[in-house]
Design a protein around this motif. Structure first.
Motif, PDB file in Angstrom:
ATOM      1  N   SER A   1       0.902  -1.289  -0.020  1.00  0.00           N
ATOM      2  CA  SER A   1       0.044  -0.041   0.035  1.00  0.00           C
ATOM      3  C   SER A   1       0.849   1.213   0.100  1.00  0.00           C
ATOM      4  O   SER A   1       1.874   1.399   0.806  1.00  0.00           O
ATOM      5  CB  SER A   1      -0.850  -0.119   1.404  1.00  0.00           C
ATOM      6  OG  SER A   1      -1.783  -0.990   1.284  1.00  0.00           O
ATOM      7  N   LEU A   2       0.566   2.353  -0.733  1.00  0.00           N
ATOM      8  CA  LEU A   2       0.909   3.659  -0.944  1.00  0.00           C
ATOM      9  C   LEU A   2       0.351   4.449   0.415  1.00  0.00           C
ATOM     10  O   LEU A   2       1.193   5.234   0.895  1.00  0.00           O
ATOM     11  CB  LEU A   2       0.892   4.429  -1.971  1.00  0.00           C
ATOM     12  CG  LEU A   2       1.470   5.577  -2.319  1.00  0.00           C
ATOM     13  CD1 LEU A   2       2.883   5.873  -2.255  1.00  0.00           C
ATOM     14  CD2 LEU A   2       0.996   6.135  -3.630  1.00  0.00           C
ATOM     15  N   LEU A   3      -0.766   4.318   0.508  1.00  0.00           N
ATOM     16  CA  LEU A   3      -1.618   5.134   1.409  1.00  0.00           C
ATOM     17  C   LEU A   3      -2.453   4.197   2.153  1.00  0.00           C
ATOM     18  O   LEU A   3      -3.224   3.465   1.950  1.00  0.00           O
ATOM     19  CB  LEU A   3      -2.748   5.947   0.529  1.00  0.00           C
ATOM     20  CG  LEU A   3      -3.384   6.926   1.536  1.00  0.00           C
ATOM     21  CD1 LEU A   3      -2.597   7.913   2.160  1.00  0.00           C
ATOM     22  CD2 LEU A   3      -4.742   7.446   0.753  1.00  0.00           C
ATOM     23  N   GLU A   4      -2.530   4.396   3.525  1.00  0.00           N
ATOM     24  CA  GLU A   4      -2.806   3.573   4.602  1.00  0.00           C
ATOM     25  C   GLU A   4      -3.550   4.393   5.489  1.00  0.00           C
ATOM     26  O   GLU A   4      -3.031   5.474   6.329  1.00  0.00           O
ATOM     27  CB  GLU A   4      -1.844   2.700   5.461  1.00  0.00           C
ATOM     28  CG  GLU A   4      -1.044   1.637   4.550  1.00  0.00           C
ATOM     29  CD  GLU A   4      -2.011   0.548   4.837  1.00  0.00           C
ATOM     30  OE1 GLU A   4      -3.137   0.648   5.405  1.00  0.00           O
ATOM     31  OE2 GLU A   4      -1.579  -0.308   3.951  1.00  0.00           O
ATOM     32  N   VAL A   5      -4.994   4.535   5.510  1.00  0.00           N
ATOM     33  CA  VAL A   5      -5.846   5.240   6.259  1.00  0.00           C
ATOM     34  C   VAL A   5      -6.324   4.457   7.385  1.00  0.00           C
ATOM     35  O   VAL A   5      -6.933   3.299   7.098  1.00  0.00           O
ATOM     36  CB  VAL A   5      -6.856   5.767   5.559  1.00  0.00           C
ATOM     37  CG1 VAL A   5      -7.729   6.902   6.559  1.00  0.00           C
ATOM     38  CG2 VAL A   5      -6.311   6.909   4.645  1.00  0.00           C
ATOM     39  N   ARG A   6      -6.385   4.697   8.696  1.00  0.00           N
ATOM     40  CA  ARG A   6      -6.562   3.738   9.847  1.00  0.00           C
ATOM     41  C   ARG A   6      -7.494   4.560  10.839  1.00  0.00           C
ATOM     42  O   ARG A   6      -7.031   5.349  11.540  1.00  0.00           O
ATOM     43  CB  ARG A   6      -5.626   3.105  10.480  1.00  0.00           C
ATOM     44  CG  ARG A   6      -4.937   2.225   9.383  1.00  0.00           C
ATOM     45  CD  ARG A   6      -5.511   0.718   9.091  1.00  0.00           C
ATOM     46  NE  ARG A   6      -5.082  -0.175   8.147  1.00  0.00           N
ATOM     47  CZ  ARG A   6      -5.707  -0.153   7.081  1.00  0.00           C
ATOM     48  NH1 ARG A   6      -6.442   0.495   6.501  1.00  0.00           N
ATOM     49  NH2 ARG A   6      -5.118  -1.033   6.279  1.00  0.00           N
ATOM     50  N   ASN A   7      -8.636   4.072  10.950  1.00  0.00           N
ATOM     51  CA  ASN A   7      -9.653   4.826  12.029  1.00  0.00           C
ATOM     52  C   ASN A   7      -9.622   6.125  12.131  1.00  0.00           C
ATOM     53  O   ASN A   7      -9.818   6.797  13.149  1.00  0.00           O
ATOM     54  CB  ASN A   7      -9.060   3.885  13.423  1.00  0.00           C
ATOM     55  CG  ASN A   7      -8.957   2.574  13.457  1.00  0.00           C
ATOM     56  OD1 ASN A   7      -9.658   1.665  13.115  1.00  0.00           O
ATOM     57  ND2 ASN A   7      -7.750   1.913  14.084  1.00  0.00           N
ATOM     58  N   LEU A   8      -9.925   6.601  10.963  1.00  0.00           N
ATOM     59  CA  LEU A   8      -9.892   8.271  10.922  1.00  0.00           C
ATOM     60  C   LEU A   8     -11.142   8.795  11.496  1.00  0.00           C
ATOM     61  O   LEU A   8     -12.221   8.000  11.458  1.00  0.00           O
ATOM     62  CB  LEU A   8      -9.860   8.465   9.221  1.00  0.00           C
ATOM     63  CG  LEU A   8      -9.557   9.983   9.038  1.00  0.00           C
ATOM     64  CD1 LEU A   8      -8.090  10.353   9.433  1.00  0.00           C
ATOM     65  CD2 LEU A   8      -9.585  10.019   7.457  1.00  0.00           C
ATOM     66  N   GLN A   9     -10.849   9.681  12.182  1.00  0.00           N
ATOM     67  CA  GLN A   9     -12.263  10.327  12.955  1.00  0.00           C
ATOM     68  C   GLN A   9     -12.262  12.018  12.904  1.00  0.00           C
ATOM     69  O   GLN A   9     -11.142  12.543  12.683  1.00  0.00           O
ATOM     70  CB  GLN A   9     -12.106  10.095  14.289  1.00  0.00           C
ATOM     71  CG  GLN A   9     -12.222   8.425  14.713  1.00  0.00           C
ATOM     72  CD  GLN A   9     -11.985   8.344  16.245  1.00  0.00           C
ATOM     73  OE1 GLN A   9     -12.749   9.063  17.197  1.00  0.00           O
ATOM     74  NE2 GLN A   9     -11.270   7.285  16.538  1.00  0.00           N
ATOM     75  N   LYS A  10     -13.369  12.525  12.594  1.00  0.00           N
ATOM     76  CA  LYS A  10     -13.509  13.833  12.688  1.00  0.00           C
ATOM     77  C   LYS A  10     -14.741  14.388  12.886  1.00  0.00           C
ATOM     78  O   LYS A  10     -15.950  13.613  12.699  1.00  0.00           O
ATOM     79  CB  LYS A  10     -13.186  14.522  11.146  1.00  0.00           C
ATOM     80  CG  LYS A  10     -13.199  15.896  11.142  1.00  0.00           C
ATOM     81  CD  LYS A  10     -12.068  16.698  11.916  1.00  0.00           C
ATOM     82  CE  LYS A  10     -12.342  18.104  11.761  1.00  0.00           C
ATOM     83  NZ  LYS A  10     -11.085  18.729  12.571  1.00  0.00           N
ATOM     84  N   SER A  11     -14.838  15.251  13.998  1.00  0.00           N
ATOM     85  CA  SER A  11     -16.076  15.646  14.418  1.00  0.00           C
ATOM     86  C   SER A  11     -16.195  17.121  14.402  1.00  0.00           C
ATOM     87  O   SER A  11     -15.388  17.793  14.506  1.00  0.00           O
ATOM     88  CB  SER A  11     -16.416  15.367  16.013  1.00  0.00           C
ATOM     89  OG  SER A  11     -16.630  14.162  16.140  1.00  0.00           O
ATOM     90  N   PHE A  12     -17.419  17.802  14.016  1.00  0.00           N
ATOM     91  CA  PHE A  12     -17.701  19.207  14.082  1.00  0.00           C
ATOM     92  C   PHE A  12     -18.922  19.564  15.177  1.00  0.00           C
ATOM     93  O   PHE A  12     -20.061  19.036  14.701  1.00  0.00           O
ATOM     94  CB  PHE A  12     -18.153  19.629  12.771  1.00  0.00           C
ATOM     95  CG  PHE A  12     -17.223  19.214  11.446  1.00  0.00           C
ATOM     96  CD1 PHE A  12     -16.075  20.408  11.372  1.00  0.00           C
ATOM     97  CD2 PHE A  12     -17.366  18.402  10.842  1.00  0.00           C
ATOM     98  CE1 PHE A  12     -15.191  20.022  10.231  1.00  0.00           C
ATOM     99  CE2 PHE A  12     -16.327  18.158   9.832  1.00  0.00           C
ATOM    100  CZ  PHE A  12     -15.360  18.900   9.495  1.00  0.00           C
TER     101      PHE A  12
END
Length: 266
Positions: A2-13
């Motif tokens: 993998s070139l890009l690994e996104v894990r458990n990404l979180q964002k709240s507003f």
């Protein structure tokens, strides 16, 4: 690998969880479509990868480097290019000058006057324009171009940084069906030739099914499905949440270019 690994990404507003534990990966030379209904968290996810938004939690690793906390320009210098839903070029500059501006910035010579900017890496700029079929219009101001041609120039500008990863935010928005097909066929060709990975958001399902190698689907901030387009097509959760009761995917269009690619790409 993998070139890009996104894990458990979180964002709240405020009290709204826009992205909730989203994970996915992207390999070199792969086109990954990120889709979902309005409010699904696509743009938020996309903008966190680009550095325009900072994640509240999780990890975004590009080529082994953690991106969370880096500014968009720092991420760009690592080899992450981007195009926008509304094409961003300098309308007062010529086609070739737009590409030369990126080459100047890449070499950190934006404010160096040791050499005339009009001559700077002209051959390289022309080569990039040839790849997107715009070399013959190199001296035309961008403001007089048809919108489809402006999108080609934007693609050349994005490729000027020789990105390992290209982020494309609704690349075919505002384009006619034939233009959509030609732009994505060109993108696919460049991806194959350069081994560039592409993450793109898109509302046109004909584009997704014709050109994506894989797709991930978000709904209410959560990943609900991923896989090859035809696998995701029949996923019951996708049919229910993304399209609503009784609705189905659009039929993929014929992906045969309206003119031979050999005429478009030098």
């Amino acid at each position: 690998m993998s070139l890009l690994e996104v894990r458990n990404l979180q964002k709240s507003f405020g009290g709204v969880r826009a992205v909730n534990n989203v994970s996915f990966s992207l390999a070199p030379g792969e086109l990954l479509a990120l889709i979902g209904p309005n409010g699904a968290g696509k743009s938020t996810t996309f903008n966190m990868v680009n550095g325009q938004l900072k994640a509240d939690g999780g990890s975004i690793r590009f080529n082994g480097t953690e991106l969370i906390g880096l500014k968009p320009r720092e991420i760009w210098r690592l080899g992450v290019g981007r195009t926008f839903q509304i094409a961003e070029t300098f309308s007062s500059l010529t086609v070739i000058e737009n590409v030369q501006m990126t080459l100047l910035s890449q070499d950190k010579k934006m404010f160096s006057f040791w050499r005339a900017a009009a001559d700077y890496k002209r051959d390289e700029a022309l080569s990039l324009l040839a790849q997107v079929g715009m070399a013959e219009q190199a001296e035309r101001p961008c403001r007089v171009l048809a919108y489809g041609d402006v999108k080609r120039v934007e693609l050349a500008v994005a490729m000027a940084n020789r990105p390992k990863l290209l982020l494309m935010d609704e690349p075919t928005a505002g384009m006619a069906p034939r233009e959509r097909n030609e732009l994505m066929a060109l993108t696919k060709k460049l991806v194959v030739e350069h081994g560039t990975a592409v993450l793109f958001t898109e509302h046109s399902m004909d584009v997704v099914f014709a050109y994506a190698d894989r797709m991930i689907v978000l709904a209410r901030g959560q990943l609900i499905a991923e896989g090859k387009p035809m696998e995701v097509r029949g996923h019951p959760k996708v049919q229910e949440v993304y399209f609503g009761s009784g609705k189905t995917f659009e039929k993929p269009v014929d992906t045969t270019p309206s003119k031979p690619m050999a005429q478009e790409v030098a």
